[in-house]
Design a protein around this motif. Structure first.
Motif, PDB file in Angstrom:
ATOM      1  N   UNK A  42      25.569  10.962  30.480  1.00  0.00           N
ATOM      2  CA  UNK A  42      24.508  10.358  29.660  1.00  0.00           C
ATOM      3  C   UNK A  42      24.941  10.204  28.212  1.00  0.00           C
ATOM      4  N   UNK A  43      25.654  11.190  27.701  1.00  0.00           N
ATOM      5  CA  UNK A  43      26.160  11.081  26.330  1.00  0.00           C
ATOM      6  C   UNK A  43      27.170   9.941  26.237  1.00  0.00           C
ATOM      7  N   UNK A  44      28.036   9.822  27.233  1.00  0.00           N
ATOM      8  CA  UNK A  44      29.017   8.734  27.241  1.00  0.00           C
ATOM      9  C   UNK A  44      28.329   7.381  27.240  1.00  0.00           C
ATOM     10  N   UNK A  45      27.302   7.243  28.084  1.00  0.00           N
ATOM     11  CA  UNK A  45      26.568   5.977  28.155  1.00  0.00           C
ATOM     12  C   UNK A  45      25.880   5.667  26.836  1.00  0.00           C
ATOM     13  N   UNK A  46      25.291   6.685  26.215  1.00  0.00           N
ATOM     14  CA  UNK A  46      24.584   6.483  24.954  1.00  0.00           C
ATOM     15  C   UNK A  46      25.538   6.115  23.822  1.00  0.00           C
ATOM     16  N   UNK A  47      26.686   6.740  23.766  1.00  0.00           N
ATOM     17  CA  UNK A  47      27.669   6.388  22.732  1.00  0.00           C
ATOM     18  C   UNK A  47      28.152   4.958  22.915  1.00  0.00           C
ATOM     19  N   UNK A  48      28.388   4.589  24.156  1.00  0.00           N
ATOM     20  CA  UNK A  48      28.816   3.220  24.449  1.00  0.00           C
ATOM     21  C   UNK A  48      27.747   2.221  24.017  1.00  0.00           C
ATOM     22  N   UNK A  49      26.492   2.554  24.306  1.00  0.00           N
ATOM     23  CA  UNK A  49      25.395   1.656  23.944  1.00  0.00           C
ATOM     24  C   UNK A  49      25.232   1.529  22.436  1.00  0.00           C
ATOM     25  N   UNK A  50      25.660   2.546  21.707  1.00  0.00           N
ATOM     26  CA  UNK A  50      25.537   2.523  20.244  1.00  0.00           C
ATOM     27  C   UNK A  50      26.794   2.011  19.566  1.00  0.00           C
ATOM     28  N   UNK A  51      27.695   1.418  20.346  1.00  0.00           N
ATOM     29  CA  UNK A  51      28.830   0.727  19.761  1.00  0.00           C
ATOM     30  C   UNK A  51      30.095   1.526  19.592  1.00  0.00           C
ATOM     31  N   UNK A  52      30.117   2.774  20.079  1.00  0.00           N
ATOM     32  CA  UNK A  52      31.360   3.553  20.004  1.00  0.00           C
ATOM     33  C   UNK A  52      32.318   3.035  21.064  1.00  0.00           C
ATOM     34  N   UNK A  53      33.511   2.676  20.640  1.00  0.00           N
ATOM     35  CA  UNK A  53      34.473   2.052  21.538  1.00  0.00           C
ATOM     36  C   UNK A  53      35.688   2.964  21.767  1.00  0.00           C
ATOM     37  N   UNK A  98      36.167  13.068   7.863  1.00  0.00           N
ATOM     38  CA  UNK A  98      35.503  11.890   8.437  1.00  0.00           C
ATOM     39  C   UNK A  98      36.122  10.599   7.919  1.00  0.00           C
ATOM     40  N   UNK A  99      36.459  10.593   6.627  1.00  0.00           N
ATOM     41  CA  UNK A  99      37.071   9.405   6.026  1.00  0.00           C
ATOM     42  C   UNK A  99      38.489   9.211   6.558  1.00  0.00           C
ATOM     43  N   UNK A 100      39.229  10.303   6.665  1.00  0.00           N
ATOM     44  CA  UNK A 100      40.631  10.220   7.062  1.00  0.00           C
ATOM     45  C   UNK A 100      40.781   9.718   8.495  1.00  0.00           C
ATOM     46  N   UNK A 101      39.903  10.178   9.396  1.00  0.00           N
ATOM     47  CA  UNK A 101      40.044   9.762  10.799  1.00  0.00           C
ATOM     48  C   UNK A 101      39.182   8.559  11.161  1.00  0.00           C
ATOM     49  N   UNK A 102      38.375   8.071  10.203  1.00  0.00           N
ATOM     50  CA  UNK A 102      37.491   6.907  10.440  1.00  0.00           C
ATOM     51  C   UNK A 102      36.527   7.177  11.590  1.00  0.00           C
ATOM     52  N   UNK A 126      34.213  -0.440   6.964  1.00  0.00           N
ATOM     53  CA  UNK A 126      34.429  -1.892   6.933  1.00  0.00           C
ATOM     54  C   UNK A 126      34.353  -2.555   8.306  1.00  0.00           C
ATOM     55  N   UNK A 127      34.614  -1.785   9.366  1.00  0.00           N
ATOM     56  CA  UNK A 127      34.690  -2.401  10.699  1.00  0.00           C
ATOM     57  C   UNK A 127      33.505  -2.063  11.585  1.00  0.00           C
ATOM     58  N   UNK A 128      32.441  -1.544  11.035  1.00  0.00           N
ATOM     59  CA  UNK A 128      31.318  -1.177  11.898  1.00  0.00           C
ATOM     60  C   UNK A 128      30.035  -1.006  11.115  1.00  0.00           C
ATOM     61  N   UNK A 129      28.949  -0.627  11.821  1.00  0.00           N
ATOM     62  CA  UNK A 129      27.642  -0.507  11.195  1.00  0.00           C
ATOM     63  C   UNK A 129      27.459   0.781  10.407  1.00  0.00           C
ATOM     64  N   UNK A 130      28.425   1.678  10.416  1.00  0.00           N
ATOM     65  CA  UNK A 130      28.289   2.969   9.756  1.00  0.00           C
ATOM     66  C   UNK A 130      28.405   4.091  10.764  1.00  0.00           C
ATOM     67  N   UNK A 131      28.522   5.285  10.257  1.00  0.00           N
ATOM     68  CA  UNK A 131      28.699   6.448  11.122  1.00  0.00           C
ATOM     69  C   UNK A 131      27.359   6.861  11.725  1.00  0.00           C
ATOM     70  N   UNK A 132      27.311   7.000  13.029  1.00  0.00           N
ATOM     71  CA  UNK A 132      26.120   7.501  13.703  1.00  0.00           C
ATOM     72  C   UNK A 132      26.100   9.016  13.612  1.00  0.00           C
ATOM     73  N   UNK A 133      25.004   9.577  13.106  1.00  0.00           N
ATOM     74  CA  UNK A 133      24.853  11.029  13.008  1.00  0.00           C
ATOM     75  C   UNK A 133      23.884  11.493  14.087  1.00  0.00           C
ATOM     76  N   UNK A 134      24.347  12.397  14.941  1.00  0.00           N
ATOM     77  CA  UNK A 134      23.528  12.919  16.031  1.00  0.00           C
ATOM     78  C   UNK A 134      23.223  14.375  15.744  1.00  0.00           C
TER      79      UNK A 134
END
Length: 512
Positions: A42-53, A98-102, A126-134
Protein backbone atom coordinates in the motif's frame (compact mmCIF):
# COMPACT_ATOMS: atom_id res chain seq x y z
CA UNK A 1 16.41 -17.25 -1.52
CA UNK A 2 16.51 -17.84 -5.26
CA UNK A 3 13.40 -15.70 -5.79
CA UNK A 4 14.82 -12.73 -3.88
CA UNK A 5 16.95 -10.37 -5.97
CA UNK A 6 16.76 -7.26 -3.78
CA UNK A 7 15.92 -6.24 -0.21
CA UNK A 8 12.52 -5.15 -1.51
CA UNK A 9 11.67 -8.82 -2.10
CA UNK A 10 12.49 -10.03 1.41
CA UNK A 11 9.00 -9.60 2.85
CA UNK A 12 7.31 -11.08 -0.22
CA UNK A 13 9.62 -14.08 0.06
CA UNK A 14 8.91 -14.51 3.79
CA UNK A 15 5.15 -13.94 3.52
CA UNK A 16 4.87 -16.70 0.93
CA UNK A 17 6.24 -19.13 3.51
CA UNK A 18 5.22 -17.68 6.87
CA UNK A 19 2.17 -15.52 6.11
CA UNK A 20 0.45 -15.82 9.51
CA UNK A 21 3.63 -15.97 11.60
CA UNK A 22 4.53 -13.00 13.81
CA UNK A 23 7.31 -11.06 12.10
CA UNK A 24 7.58 -7.83 14.07
CA UNK A 25 6.78 -6.88 17.66
CA UNK A 26 6.87 -3.25 18.83
CA UNK A 27 5.35 -1.51 21.83
CA UNK A 28 2.57 -0.17 19.60
CA UNK A 29 1.78 -3.13 17.35
CA UNK A 30 2.51 -6.77 16.58
CA UNK A 31 2.49 -7.69 12.87
CA UNK A 32 2.54 -10.91 10.87
CA UNK A 33 4.52 -11.35 7.68
CA UNK A 34 1.28 -11.12 5.73
CA UNK A 35 0.42 -7.77 7.32
CA UNK A 36 3.89 -6.35 6.71
CA UNK A 37 3.73 -7.50 3.10
CA UNK A 38 0.26 -6.03 2.47
CA UNK A 39 0.97 -2.66 4.09
CA UNK A 40 4.30 -2.33 2.28
CA UNK A 41 2.38 -2.80 -0.97
CA UNK A 42 0.00 0.00 0.00
CA UNK A 43 2.85 2.38 0.74
CA UNK A 44 4.44 1.52 -2.61
CA UNK A 45 1.16 2.19 -4.42
CA UNK A 46 0.65 5.48 -2.59
CA UNK A 47 4.17 6.72 -3.34
CA UNK A 48 3.72 5.83 -6.99
CA UNK A 49 0.40 7.68 -7.07
CA UNK A 50 2.07 10.76 -5.58
CA UNK A 51 4.69 10.89 -8.30
CA UNK A 52 7.65 9.12 -6.69
CA UNK A 53 9.48 7.36 -9.50
CA UNK A 54 12.09 4.58 -9.61
CA UNK A 55 15.53 5.87 -8.71
CA UNK A 56 14.31 8.81 -6.63
CA UNK A 57 15.43 8.88 -2.99
CA UNK A 58 12.89 8.58 -0.18
CA UNK A 59 14.16 9.59 3.28
CA UNK A 60 13.18 7.95 6.57
CA UNK A 61 13.74 10.17 9.61
CA UNK A 62 12.30 8.69 12.82
CA UNK A 63 12.93 6.43 15.79
CA UNK A 64 12.40 2.68 15.56
CA UNK A 65 8.73 1.85 14.99
CA UNK A 66 6.67 -0.55 12.87
CA UNK A 67 5.79 2.24 10.43
CA UNK A 68 9.49 2.78 9.71
CA UNK A 69 9.87 -0.86 8.66
CA UNK A 70 6.76 -0.72 6.45
CA UNK A 71 7.91 2.55 4.85
CA UNK A 72 11.37 1.09 4.13
CA UNK A 73 9.97 -1.89 2.26
CA UNK A 74 7.22 0.12 0.62
CA UNK A 75 9.71 2.62 -0.77
CA UNK A 76 11.88 -0.16 -2.18
CA UNK A 77 8.86 -1.76 -3.85
CA UNK A 78 8.05 1.57 -5.45
CA UNK A 79 11.56 1.53 -6.94
CA UNK A 80 12.77 4.36 -4.72
CA UNK A 81 16.26 4.57 -3.28
CA UNK A 82 15.92 4.50 0.50
CA UNK A 83 17.77 7.18 2.45
CA UNK A 84 17.76 6.10 6.12
CA UNK A 85 18.55 9.16 8.23
CA UNK A 86 20.04 9.23 11.73
CA UNK A 87 17.32 10.62 13.98
CA UNK A 88 19.94 12.56 15.98
CA UNK A 89 20.68 14.86 13.03
CA UNK A 90 19.82 18.51 13.58
CA UNK A 91 17.40 20.27 11.17
CA UNK A 92 20.39 21.92 9.47
CA UNK A 93 22.10 18.55 8.99
CA UNK A 94 18.86 16.98 7.76
CA UNK A 95 18.40 19.80 5.25
CA UNK A 96 21.87 19.09 3.86
CA UNK A 97 21.08 15.38 3.45
CA UNK A 98 17.73 16.01 1.76
CA UNK A 99 19.29 18.57 -0.58
CA UNK A 100 22.34 16.43 -1.33
CA UNK A 101 20.37 13.31 -2.30
CA UNK A 102 17.42 15.20 -3.90
CA UNK A 103 14.83 13.40 -1.79
CA UNK A 104 11.36 13.12 -3.29
CA UNK A 105 9.65 12.27 0.01
CA UNK A 106 10.39 12.18 3.73
CA UNK A 107 8.76 9.94 6.33
CA UNK A 108 8.95 11.29 9.87
CA UNK A 109 7.11 11.42 13.20
CA UNK A 110 4.43 13.97 14.02
CA UNK A 111 6.76 15.52 16.61
CA UNK A 112 9.27 16.34 13.87
CA UNK A 113 6.90 16.86 10.95
CA UNK A 114 6.37 20.62 11.37
CA UNK A 115 10.11 21.23 11.51
CA UNK A 116 10.71 18.99 8.50
CA UNK A 117 7.95 20.77 6.54
CA UNK A 118 9.52 24.14 7.29
CA UNK A 119 12.95 23.17 6.06
CA UNK A 120 11.69 21.36 2.93
CA UNK A 121 9.95 24.53 1.73
CA UNK A 122 13.35 26.14 1.31
CA UNK A 123 14.85 23.24 -0.67
CA UNK A 124 14.98 23.59 -4.46
CA UNK A 125 12.93 21.06 -6.43
CA UNK A 126 13.49 21.94 -10.09
CA UNK A 127 12.26 18.59 -11.41
CA UNK A 128 9.16 18.00 -9.33
CA UNK A 129 6.30 19.41 -7.25
CA UNK A 130 8.35 19.47 -4.02
CA UNK A 131 9.19 17.04 -1.28
CA UNK A 132 6.27 15.04 0.08
CA UNK A 133 6.35 14.91 3.89
CA UNK A 134 4.63 11.92 5.47
CA UNK A 135 3.90 11.98 9.22
CA UNK A 136 3.61 8.66 11.02
CA UNK A 137 1.17 10.00 13.62
CA UNK A 138 -0.99 13.10 13.43
CA UNK A 139 -0.07 15.11 10.37
CA UNK A 140 0.20 18.90 10.43
CA UNK A 141 -1.17 20.95 7.56
CA UNK A 142 0.93 20.35 4.49
CA UNK A 143 1.94 16.81 5.45
CA UNK A 144 0.39 13.49 4.46
CA UNK A 145 -0.76 11.13 7.20
CA UNK A 146 0.71 7.63 7.15
CA UNK A 147 -2.77 6.19 7.70
CA UNK A 148 -3.78 7.88 4.45
CA UNK A 149 -1.07 5.99 2.60
CA UNK A 150 -2.20 2.69 4.11
CA UNK A 151 -5.73 3.37 2.86
CA UNK A 152 -4.46 3.43 -0.72
CA UNK A 153 -5.63 0.40 -2.67
CA UNK A 154 -4.16 1.44 -6.00
CA UNK A 155 -2.00 -0.77 -8.18
CA UNK A 156 1.42 -1.72 -6.87
CA UNK A 157 4.13 -0.60 -9.31
CA UNK A 158 5.77 -3.46 -11.15
CA UNK A 159 9.40 -2.75 -10.33
CA UNK A 160 12.14 -5.26 -11.12
CA UNK A 161 15.44 -3.79 -9.87
CA UNK A 162 18.81 -4.26 -11.45
CA UNK A 163 20.87 -5.90 -8.66
CA UNK A 164 23.73 -3.53 -9.43
CA UNK A 165 21.55 -0.39 -9.27
CA UNK A 166 21.39 1.93 -6.23
CA UNK A 167 19.22 0.65 -3.37
CA UNK A 168 20.11 2.88 -0.42
CA UNK A 169 22.07 6.04 0.37
CA UNK A 170 23.40 5.98 3.93
CA UNK A 171 25.10 9.13 5.16
CA UNK A 172 28.21 8.97 7.31
CA UNK A 173 28.50 10.92 10.55
CA UNK A 174 30.34 13.83 8.95
CA UNK A 175 32.79 14.32 11.82
CA UNK A 176 35.25 16.17 9.57
CA UNK A 177 32.75 18.19 7.56
CA UNK A 178 29.50 17.50 5.73
CA UNK A 179 28.36 13.87 5.79
CA UNK A 180 28.91 11.76 2.69
CA UNK A 181 26.21 9.56 1.17
CA UNK A 182 27.40 5.97 0.68
CA UNK A 183 25.42 4.50 -2.23
CA UNK A 184 24.72 0.79 -1.91
CA UNK A 185 23.43 -1.56 -4.59
CA UNK A 186 20.49 -3.94 -4.17
CA UNK A 187 22.98 -6.79 -4.39
CA UNK A 188 25.18 -5.39 -1.61
CA UNK A 189 22.34 -4.85 0.87
CA UNK A 190 20.72 -8.20 0.18
CA UNK A 191 24.02 -10.10 0.30
CA UNK A 192 24.93 -8.54 3.61
CA UNK A 193 21.62 -9.58 5.17
CA UNK A 194 21.87 -13.08 3.70
CA UNK A 195 25.53 -13.74 4.51
CA UNK A 196 25.18 -12.39 8.05
CA UNK A 197 22.11 -14.56 8.64
CA UNK A 198 24.09 -17.55 7.40
CA UNK A 199 27.15 -16.88 9.57
CA UNK A 200 24.99 -16.46 12.67
CA UNK A 201 22.78 -19.45 11.92
CA UNK A 202 19.45 -17.61 11.81
CA UNK A 203 16.32 -19.71 11.29
CA UNK A 204 12.56 -19.25 11.39
CA UNK A 205 12.67 -20.33 15.05
CA UNK A 206 14.66 -17.25 16.09
CA UNK A 207 13.26 -14.39 18.15
CA UNK A 208 15.60 -11.40 18.08
CA UNK A 209 15.39 -8.55 20.59
CA UNK A 210 17.20 -5.41 19.50
CA UNK A 211 17.25 -1.66 20.04
CA UNK A 212 19.71 -1.00 17.22
CA UNK A 213 18.42 1.94 15.15
CA UNK A 214 16.78 0.80 11.93
CA UNK A 215 18.55 3.56 9.90
CA UNK A 216 21.94 2.13 10.88
CA UNK A 217 23.42 -0.66 8.75
CA UNK A 218 23.85 -2.95 11.77
CA UNK A 219 20.20 -2.43 12.69
CA UNK A 220 19.09 -3.00 9.11
CA UNK A 221 20.97 -6.30 8.87
CA UNK A 222 19.63 -7.45 12.26
CA UNK A 223 16.05 -6.76 11.17
CA UNK A 224 16.09 -7.85 7.55
CA UNK A 225 18.48 -10.77 8.08
CA UNK A 226 15.93 -12.12 10.56
CA UNK A 227 13.02 -11.51 8.14
CA UNK A 228 14.95 -13.33 5.43
CA UNK A 229 15.11 -16.41 7.66
CA UNK A 230 11.47 -16.13 8.74
CA UNK A 231 12.23 -15.24 12.37
CA UNK A 232 10.62 -12.68 14.68
CA UNK A 233 12.06 -9.24 15.49
CA UNK A 234 11.19 -7.61 18.81
CA UNK A 235 12.12 -4.00 18.07
CA UNK A 236 12.64 -1.49 20.86
CA UNK A 237 12.04 2.20 20.10
CA UNK A 238 15.21 3.02 22.01
CA UNK A 239 17.47 1.12 24.37
CA UNK A 240 16.78 0.83 28.09
CA UNK A 241 18.67 -1.86 29.98
CA UNK A 242 15.89 -3.09 32.27
CA UNK A 243 13.36 -3.14 29.43
CA UNK A 244 15.72 -5.08 27.17
CA UNK A 245 16.23 -7.68 29.89
CA UNK A 246 12.47 -7.92 30.41
CA UNK A 247 11.75 -8.38 26.71
CA UNK A 248 14.32 -11.17 26.40
CA UNK A 249 12.48 -13.14 29.08
CA UNK A 250 8.94 -12.23 28.01
CA UNK A 251 9.47 -13.29 24.39
CA UNK A 252 11.86 -16.19 25.08
CA UNK A 253 14.34 -14.46 22.79
CA UNK A 254 17.01 -16.60 21.16
CA UNK A 255 19.19 -13.60 20.26
CA UNK A 256 19.98 -10.11 21.50
CA UNK A 257 21.92 -7.77 19.21
CA UNK A 258 23.62 -4.60 20.35
CA UNK A 259 26.72 -2.49 20.86
CA UNK A 260 29.22 -2.80 23.74
CA UNK A 261 27.62 -0.06 25.85
CA UNK A 262 24.30 -1.92 25.83
CA UNK A 263 25.87 -5.05 27.30
CA UNK A 264 27.77 -3.00 29.89
CA UNK A 265 24.54 -1.26 30.92
CA UNK A 266 22.56 -4.51 31.18
CA UNK A 267 25.33 -6.09 33.27
CA UNK A 268 25.24 -3.08 35.61
CA UNK A 269 21.44 -2.89 35.89
CA UNK A 270 19.77 -4.19 39.09
CA UNK A 271 17.19 -5.97 36.90
CA UNK A 272 19.88 -8.41 35.79
CA UNK A 273 19.62 -10.28 39.11
CA UNK A 274 16.14 -11.61 38.30
CA UNK A 275 16.26 -11.54 34.49
CA UNK A 276 15.48 -14.77 32.62
CA UNK A 277 18.11 -15.12 29.89
CA UNK A 278 17.84 -18.91 29.59
CA UNK A 279 16.30 -18.80 26.10
CA UNK A 280 19.29 -17.03 24.53
CA UNK A 281 21.34 -19.23 22.18
CA UNK A 282 23.74 -16.53 20.94
CA UNK A 283 24.09 -12.75 20.92
CA UNK A 284 25.97 -10.35 18.69
CA UNK A 285 28.00 -7.23 19.40
CA UNK A 286 29.53 -4.67 17.06
CA UNK A 287 29.97 -0.97 16.46
CA UNK A 288 33.03 -0.59 18.71
CA UNK A 289 35.67 -2.70 20.37
CA UNK A 290 34.39 -4.54 23.46
CA UNK A 291 36.51 -5.45 26.48
CA UNK A 292 37.09 -9.17 26.97
CA UNK A 293 35.90 -8.79 30.54
CA UNK A 294 32.50 -7.63 29.31
CA UNK A 295 32.26 -10.59 26.93
CA UNK A 296 33.15 -13.01 29.69
CA UNK A 297 30.66 -11.53 32.16
CA UNK A 298 27.80 -11.56 29.65
CA UNK A 299 28.51 -15.10 28.49
CA UNK A 300 28.75 -16.30 32.08
CA UNK A 301 25.42 -14.69 33.03
CA UNK A 302 23.49 -15.53 29.86
CA UNK A 303 25.01 -18.90 29.01
CA UNK A 304 25.09 -17.82 25.37
CA UNK A 305 28.10 -17.02 23.16
CA UNK A 306 28.60 -13.35 22.34
CA UNK A 307 29.57 -13.17 18.67
CA UNK A 308 31.71 -10.19 17.74
CA UNK A 309 31.36 -8.50 14.38
CA UNK A 310 32.61 -5.49 12.47
CA UNK A 311 31.04 -3.39 9.75
CA UNK A 312 30.51 0.08 8.37
CA UNK A 313 28.09 2.16 6.31
CA UNK A 314 30.27 1.86 3.21
CA UNK A 315 29.79 -1.93 3.05
CA UNK A 316 26.04 -2.03 3.80
CA UNK A 317 26.55 -3.75 7.15
CA UNK A 318 29.02 -6.40 8.26
CA UNK A 319 32.38 -7.19 6.72
CA UNK A 320 33.62 -9.71 9.27
CA UNK A 321 32.14 -11.90 11.99
CA UNK A 322 32.37 -15.42 13.40
CA UNK A 323 30.48 -18.43 12.10
CA UNK A 324 28.17 -19.67 14.84
CA UNK A 325 29.68 -23.16 15.09
CA UNK A 326 33.32 -22.19 14.54
CA UNK A 327 35.78 -22.31 17.45
CA UNK A 328 35.62 -19.04 19.40
CA UNK A 329 38.45 -16.54 19.10
CA UNK A 330 37.74 -14.02 21.89
CA UNK A 331 38.61 -10.43 21.12
CA UNK A 332 38.57 -10.97 17.36
CA UNK A 333 35.96 -9.48 15.05
CA UNK A 334 36.12 -12.75 13.12
CA UNK A 335 36.85 -13.54 9.51
CA UNK A 336 35.53 -12.07 6.27
CA UNK A 337 32.02 -12.85 5.10
CA UNK A 338 31.89 -15.49 2.32
CA UNK A 339 32.91 -13.98 -1.02
CA UNK A 340 34.40 -10.89 0.65
CA UNK A 341 38.12 -10.14 0.92
CA UNK A 342 39.78 -8.37 3.84
CA UNK A 343 43.43 -7.47 4.29
CA UNK A 344 45.58 -5.41 6.65
CA UNK A 345 47.61 -2.87 4.67
CA UNK A 346 50.90 -1.29 5.64
CA UNK A 347 50.19 2.11 7.20
CA UNK A 348 52.75 3.83 4.96
CA UNK A 349 52.21 1.89 1.72
CA UNK A 350 48.71 0.67 0.95
CA UNK A 351 49.96 -1.61 -1.83
CA UNK A 352 51.77 -3.79 0.70
CA UNK A 353 50.30 -6.02 3.40
CA UNK A 354 51.37 -5.43 6.98
CA UNK A 355 53.26 -8.41 8.46
CA UNK A 356 51.00 -10.96 10.16
CA UNK A 357 50.25 -9.84 13.67
CA UNK A 358 51.41 -6.26 13.02
CA UNK A 359 48.96 -3.32 13.00
CA UNK A 360 47.91 -1.73 9.73
CA UNK A 361 44.78 -0.38 8.08
CA UNK A 362 41.92 -2.83 7.57
CA UNK A 363 40.74 -2.86 3.94
CA UNK A 364 37.78 -4.59 2.27
CA UNK A 365 37.00 -5.66 -1.28
CA UNK A 366 34.01 -7.47 -2.76
CA UNK A 367 30.33 -7.23 -3.76
CA UNK A 368 29.28 -5.49 -0.53
CA UNK A 369 31.49 -2.44 -1.11
CA UNK A 370 29.55 0.73 -1.91
CA UNK A 371 29.15 2.03 -5.44
CA UNK A 372 30.63 5.30 -4.24
CA UNK A 373 29.75 8.50 -2.39
CA UNK A 374 26.73 10.22 -3.93
CA UNK A 375 27.81 13.13 -6.11
CA UNK A 376 31.31 13.07 -4.66
CA UNK A 377 33.78 11.36 -7.01
CA UNK A 378 36.77 12.90 -5.24
CA UNK A 379 35.85 11.39 -1.86
CA UNK A 380 35.07 8.09 -3.60
CA UNK A 381 38.52 8.00 -5.22
CA UNK A 382 40.16 8.78 -1.87
CA UNK A 383 38.29 5.89 -0.18
CA UNK A 384 38.28 3.18 -2.86
CA UNK A 385 41.55 2.23 -4.54
CA UNK A 386 41.55 1.62 -8.33
CA UNK A 387 41.74 -2.13 -7.70
CA UNK A 388 38.60 -2.04 -5.55
CA UNK A 389 40.06 -2.06 -2.04
CA UNK A 390 38.08 0.13 0.38
CA UNK A 391 39.87 2.09 3.11
CA UNK A 392 38.08 1.57 6.44
CA UNK A 393 40.07 3.89 8.70
CA UNK A 394 40.38 1.10 11.29
CA UNK A 395 43.72 -0.08 12.62
CA UNK A 396 43.80 -3.87 12.83
CA UNK A 397 46.00 -6.94 12.80
CA UNK A 398 45.41 -10.37 11.28
CA UNK A 399 46.42 -13.87 12.36
CA UNK A 400 47.48 -16.75 10.12
CA UNK A 401 43.92 -18.10 10.30
CA UNK A 402 42.49 -14.88 8.86
CA UNK A 403 41.03 -13.68 12.16
CA UNK A 404 41.07 -9.92 12.47
CA UNK A 405 41.68 -7.98 15.68
CA UNK A 406 40.69 -4.32 15.75
CA UNK A 407 43.22 -2.10 17.50
CA UNK A 408 41.24 1.13 17.22
CA UNK A 409 39.96 3.81 14.90
CA UNK A 410 42.87 5.59 13.23
CA UNK A 411 41.29 8.98 13.93
CA UNK A 412 40.81 8.16 17.64
CA UNK A 413 44.49 7.48 18.17
CA UNK A 414 46.15 9.53 20.94
CA UNK A 415 49.70 10.68 20.18
CA UNK A 416 51.60 11.30 23.40
CA UNK A 417 55.29 12.18 23.29
CA UNK A 418 55.53 10.63 19.83
CA UNK A 419 53.97 7.31 20.87
CA UNK A 420 50.70 5.99 19.48
CA UNK A 421 48.17 5.17 22.21
CA UNK A 422 44.90 3.48 21.31
CA UNK A 423 41.91 4.30 23.57
CA UNK A 424 40.51 0.79 23.18
CA UNK A 425 43.54 -0.68 24.98
CA UNK A 426 42.93 1.54 28.00
CA UNK A 427 39.21 0.80 27.93
CA UNK A 428 39.73 -2.97 27.82
CA UNK A 429 41.94 -2.85 30.91
CA UNK A 430 39.82 -0.52 33.06
CA UNK A 431 36.58 -2.28 32.13
CA UNK A 432 37.88 -5.32 34.01
CA UNK A 433 37.86 -3.42 37.32
CA UNK A 434 34.82 -4.53 39.36
CA UNK A 435 33.79 -0.95 40.17
CA UNK A 436 33.63 0.13 36.52
CA UNK A 437 30.34 -0.09 34.61
CA UNK A 438 31.45 1.83 31.51
CA UNK A 439 34.66 3.53 30.47
CA UNK A 440 35.90 5.58 27.54
CA UNK A 441 39.32 7.06 26.92
CA UNK A 442 40.19 10.22 25.05
CA UNK A 443 42.95 12.81 24.71
CA UNK A 444 43.51 15.91 26.79
CA UNK A 445 46.02 18.56 25.65
CA UNK A 446 49.45 18.66 27.28
CA UNK A 447 52.04 21.42 26.68
CA UNK A 448 54.95 18.99 26.79
CA UNK A 449 53.73 15.73 25.22
CA UNK A 450 51.03 17.17 22.98
CA UNK A 451 48.31 14.87 24.28
CA UNK A 452 47.73 12.70 27.31
CA UNK A 453 45.19 9.94 27.79
CA UNK A 454 42.29 10.53 30.14
CA UNK A 455 39.79 7.86 31.23
CA UNK A 456 36.14 8.78 31.75
CA UNK A 457 34.50 6.27 34.10
CA UNK A 458 30.89 5.48 34.99
CA UNK A 459 30.80 3.52 38.23
CA UNK A 460 28.69 0.42 38.72
CA UNK A 461 25.66 0.94 41.04
CA UNK A 462 26.82 1.04 44.64
CA UNK A 463 30.49 0.75 43.71
CA UNK A 464 33.27 2.96 45.01
CA UNK A 465 36.85 3.51 43.91
CA UNK A 466 39.33 6.36 43.49
CA UNK A 467 41.32 7.87 40.67
CA UNK A 468 44.54 6.65 42.29
CA UNK A 469 43.24 3.08 42.54
CA UNK A 470 42.18 2.96 38.86
CA UNK A 471 45.46 4.48 37.66
CA UNK A 472 47.35 1.86 39.63
CA UNK A 473 45.08 -0.87 38.25
CA UNK A 474 45.79 0.28 34.68
CA UNK A 475 49.50 0.43 35.41
CA UNK A 476 49.63 -3.30 36.09
CA UNK A 477 48.67 -4.14 32.49
CA UNK A 478 49.71 -1.17 30.35
CA UNK A 479 53.14 0.10 29.34
CA UNK A 480 54.02 3.41 30.95
CA UNK A 481 53.34 5.47 27.81
CA UNK A 482 49.90 3.87 27.38
CA UNK A 483 48.63 4.53 30.89
CA UNK A 484 45.94 7.17 31.40
CA UNK A 485 47.22 10.20 33.27
CA UNK A 486 43.86 11.13 34.76
CA UNK A 487 40.49 9.57 35.59
CA UNK A 488 37.26 11.54 35.59
CA UNK A 489 34.13 10.06 37.17
CA UNK A 490 31.01 10.91 35.17
CA UNK A 491 27.32 10.00 35.34
CA UNK A 492 27.11 8.91 31.72
CA UNK A 493 29.02 8.86 28.45
CA UNK A 494 27.94 10.63 25.24
CA UNK A 495 26.56 8.13 22.74
CA UNK A 496 25.38 8.05 19.15
CA UNK A 497 21.90 6.88 18.17
CA UNK A 498 23.28 3.33 17.97
CA UNK A 499 24.65 3.48 21.51
CA UNK A 500 28.29 3.81 20.43
CA UNK A 501 30.38 6.00 22.71
CA UNK A 502 31.47 9.27 21.09
CA UNK A 503 35.04 9.64 22.29
CA UNK A 504 35.57 12.97 20.55
CA UNK A 505 32.71 14.49 22.56
CA UNK A 506 34.28 13.60 25.92
CA UNK A 507 36.65 16.55 26.12
CA UNK A 508 33.82 18.92 25.11
CA UNK A 509 31.35 17.67 27.70
CA UNK A 510 33.51 17.04 30.72
CA UNK A 511 36.13 19.54 31.82
CA UNK A 512 38.38 18.83 34.73
Amino acid sequence: MDDVVSPGGILRHAAARYNDKVALVTAARTMTYGELDTESDRVAAALNARGVRPGQPVSLYAQNRWEWVVAYHGALRAGAVVNPVNVMLTPEELAFVLRDCDAAAVFTSSAQAAEVLALTRDLPQPDGPGITVVAFDESPEGAVGFAELLADDGPVPAFAPDPAAPCTIGYTSGTTGHPKGAVQSHRAVLLNCALTATMHGRTSADVVVTALPAPHVYGNVAINGTFLAGGTVVLMERFAAAEALRLIGEHSATMFEGVPAMYAMMLADPALATADLSSLTRCTVGGQTIPLSTIERWQSRSGAPLIELWGMTEIAGLGTTHALHAPPVPGSIGVSLPGVEVRVADLDDVTRDAPRGEPGELMVRGPIVMLGYHGNPRATAETIEPDGWLHTGDIASMTDTGHVFIVDRRKDMIITGGYNVYPAEIERVLAAHPAVAMVAAGPVPDPVKGELACAYVVLAPGAHTTEEELLAFAGRSLAAYKRPRAVLFVDDLPKTSTGKIMRRELIKRYER
